[in-house]
Design a protein around this motif. Sequence first.
Motif, PDB file in Angstrom:
ATOM      1  N   ARG A   1      17.945   5.385   3.014  1.00 43.65           N
ATOM      2  CA  ARG A   1      17.951   5.289   1.552  1.00 43.65           C
ATOM      3  C   ARG A   1      16.945   4.237   1.121  1.00 43.65           C
ATOM      4  N   GLY A   2      16.759   4.141  -0.204  1.00 39.79           N
ATOM      5  CA  GLY A   2      15.845   3.140  -0.711  1.00 39.79           C
ATOM      6  C   GLY A   2      16.221   2.718  -2.109  1.00 39.79           C
ATOM      7  N   LYS A   3      15.737   1.529  -2.500  1.00 42.51           N
ATOM      8  CA  LYS A   3      15.960   1.035  -3.867  1.00 42.51           C
ATOM      9  C   LYS A   3      14.774   0.144  -4.214  1.00 42.51           C
ATOM     10  N   GLY A   4      14.061   0.492  -5.261  1.00 45.74           N
ATOM     11  CA  GLY A   4      12.907  -0.312  -5.656  1.00 45.74           C
ATOM     12  C   GLY A   4      11.871  -0.376  -4.548  1.00 45.74           C
ATOM     13  N   CYS A   5      11.424  -1.593  -4.238  1.00 49.48           N
ATOM     14  CA  CYS A   5      10.382  -1.769  -3.212  1.00 49.48           C
ATOM     15  C   CYS A   5      10.942  -1.747  -1.794  1.00 49.48           C
ATOM     16  N   TYR A   6      12.227  -1.545  -1.647  1.00 46.67           N
ATOM     17  CA  TYR A   6      12.842  -1.645  -0.322  1.00 46.67           C
ATOM     18  C   TYR A   6      13.402  -0.313   0.144  1.00 46.67           C
ATOM     19  N   THR A   7      13.394  -0.124   1.472  1.00 45.11           N
ATOM     20  CA  THR A   7      14.055   1.026   2.053  1.00 45.11           C
ATOM     21  C   THR A   7      14.956   0.521   3.182  1.00 45.11           C
ATOM     22  N   TYR A   8      15.979   1.303   3.523  1.00 47.20           N
ATOM     23  CA  TYR A   8      17.000   0.837   4.475  1.00 47.20           C
ATOM     24  C   TYR A   8      17.162   1.849   5.587  1.00 47.20           C
TER      25      TYR A   8
ATOM     26  N   LEU B   1      -5.284  -2.118   9.152  1.00 46.40           N
ATOM     27  CA  LEU B   1      -3.917  -2.170   8.623  1.00 46.40           C
ATOM     28  C   LEU B   1      -3.984  -1.682   7.185  1.00 46.40           C
ATOM     29  N   ARG B   2      -3.206  -0.644   6.905  1.00 47.50           N
ATOM     30  CA  ARG B   2      -3.289  -0.045   5.567  1.00 47.50           C
ATOM     31  C   ARG B   2      -2.034  -0.366   4.762  1.00 47.50           C
ATOM     32  N   CYS B   3      -2.247  -0.861   3.544  1.00 46.14           N
ATOM     33  CA  CYS B   3      -1.135  -1.161   2.638  1.00 46.14           C
ATOM     34  C   CYS B   3      -1.276  -0.289   1.397  1.00 46.14           C
ATOM     35  N   LEU B   4      -0.232   0.476   1.112  1.00 44.99           N
ATOM     36  CA  LEU B   4      -0.163   1.267  -0.124  1.00 44.99           C
ATOM     37  C   LEU B   4       1.186   0.939  -0.776  1.00 44.99           C
ATOM     38  N   PRO B   5       1.320  -0.260  -1.353  1.00 40.67           N
ATOM     39  CA  PRO B   5       2.617  -0.649  -1.924  1.00 40.67           C
ATOM     40  C   PRO B   5       2.952   0.174  -3.164  1.00 40.67           C
ATOM     41  N   PRO B   6       4.207   0.154  -3.573  1.00 36.28           N
ATOM     42  CA  PRO B   6       4.567   0.884  -4.798  1.00 36.28           C
ATOM     43  C   PRO B   6       3.986   0.189  -6.036  1.00 36.28           C
ATOM     44  N   TYR B   7       3.783   0.952  -7.094  1.00 39.11           N
ATOM     45  CA  TYR B   7       3.149   0.402  -8.307  1.00 39.11           C
ATOM     46  C   TYR B   7       4.044  -0.615  -9.016  1.00 39.11           C
TER      47      TYR B   7
ATOM     48  N   GLU C   1       7.035  -9.807  -4.057  1.00 33.25           N
ATOM     49  CA  GLU C   1       7.046  -8.983  -2.840  1.00 33.25           C
ATOM     50  C   GLU C   1       5.739  -9.156  -2.060  1.00 33.25           C
ATOM     51  N   VAL C   2       4.629  -9.336  -2.800  1.00 30.26           N
ATOM     52  CA  VAL C   2       3.357  -9.577  -2.110  1.00 30.26           C
ATOM     53  C   VAL C   2       3.462 -10.851  -1.269  1.00 30.26           C
ATOM     54  N   ASP C   3       4.052 -11.901  -1.842  1.00 33.03           N
ATOM     55  CA  ASP C   3       4.229 -13.154  -1.086  1.00 33.03           C
ATOM     56  C   ASP C   3       5.044 -12.915   0.183  1.00 33.03           C
ATOM     57  N   GLN C   4       6.092 -12.109   0.052  1.00 28.01           N
ATOM     58  CA  GLN C   4       6.930 -11.813   1.235  1.00 28.01           C
ATOM     59  C   GLN C   4       6.111 -11.104   2.307  1.00 28.01           C
ATOM     60  N   ALA C   5       5.332 -10.112   1.884  1.00 29.59           N
ATOM     61  CA  ALA C   5       4.531  -9.338   2.845  1.00 29.59           C
ATOM     62  C   ALA C   5       3.489 -10.237   3.509  1.00 29.59           C
TER      63      ALA C   5
END
Length: 390
Positions: free
Chosen positions: A21-28, A362-368, A374-378
């Motif tokens: 599942r997922g919620k916002g920028c996160y998936t589980y 390394l490819r990053c395609l984050p959600p809009y 979240e960028v800081d976390q990554a």
Amino acid sequence: MDLEREYLLQNYARYPLVLARGKGCYTYDLEGRRYLDFITGIGVNALGHAHPRIVKVIREQAGLLIHSSNLYYHQYQGPLAERLSAMSGLARAFFGNTGTEAMEGGLKMVRAHGHAISPEKFEVIALENSFHGRTFGALSITGQAKYRQDFEPLVPGARFVPVNDLEALEAAFSDRTAGIVLEMIQGEGGIFPLTPQFVAKARELADRFDALLVADEIQCGVGRTGAYFAYQRTNHVILPDVMVTAKPLACGIPLGVIMANERAAAAIKPGMHGSTFGGGPLACRVALEFCEILDELLPQIQRVGGYFHVQLNELARKHSFVKEVRGFGLMIGVDLNIPGKQLVLDAMAEGLLINCTHDTVLRCLPPYIVTEKEVDQAVKILAKLFNKVK
Ligand SMILES: Cc1ncc(COP(=O)(O)O)c(C=O)c1O
């Protein structure tokens, strides 16, 4: 995983992760472990997971009409075509289901355009290192031998030119050229942007030789770079004749589209092309909702994308194995002079999903919907991993 090993074609090299599942920028995953999703199903889940407005329209429309076929009208294809026309500057739309299907239709348009002028006019210029899809037409113009070699002979007429090489581009054009296909930023090829000079030259040559300029915006389009489409990113917009896009358009419901100006659209006459599933009411309604939301997000994509670039460049300065950070908006590649695969696995173990393309990027395609937080976390996770590289 065991069942897939036993019953699926063994074509995918999946990561050992089962998403639930997922919620916002996160998936589980199945055990409830959380991952920051900076690859978004290869650029598809552009609004992250379970966006409330998308969930609402899917629920509503699923209870009304999911599919109607193209035998009949429904309420959403016309308005979506109007909307995409306003966004792209191209007059007419055709809806299919996937990127490669849109590319096939675009190539048929190019062929039919050439055919109407001369039977000899069927060549398509494409770029080395490009990726346009897995079906025969799209594969034929994909400029990476590893994807093509097992399926030859492919569709004849493809001519490949090195990226951003003006002389080679000019030399490739002739009266036999029916079209040229460009990704403004090569995606699978390792996040390589085309120079504005190269795109301008392609436009000029396409006009001179009465060929169609096709923009493949399947990965770089629909907001990814902070503009609606990557060809609109600079002040001096160079309009293609045809544009194909797919990935984020209906937030995970399959939908691809060909947009074409009147000149290109005129090549396809009644009965010449079609799709059973393409442009169904569910997909089109979701895409309309997505376009509404996208308008609100464009400034954020630009701002957060810029922030991400700056942070990654700072990280790059500290590590000599990082060659370059490339891309625009939320389409970013970090090119290394070491293989990237282990770093992707290590990032996953740290709770960050990215992928590796072209072996070292390394490819990053984050959600809009991503923010600086979240960028800081990554970047923190990447910094930790980069520090461990010997
Ligand atoms: C630029 C580009 N063109 C075409 C495709 C093919 O799209 P699909 O996988 O939806 O068929 C892709 C997919 O990654 C792509 O990035």
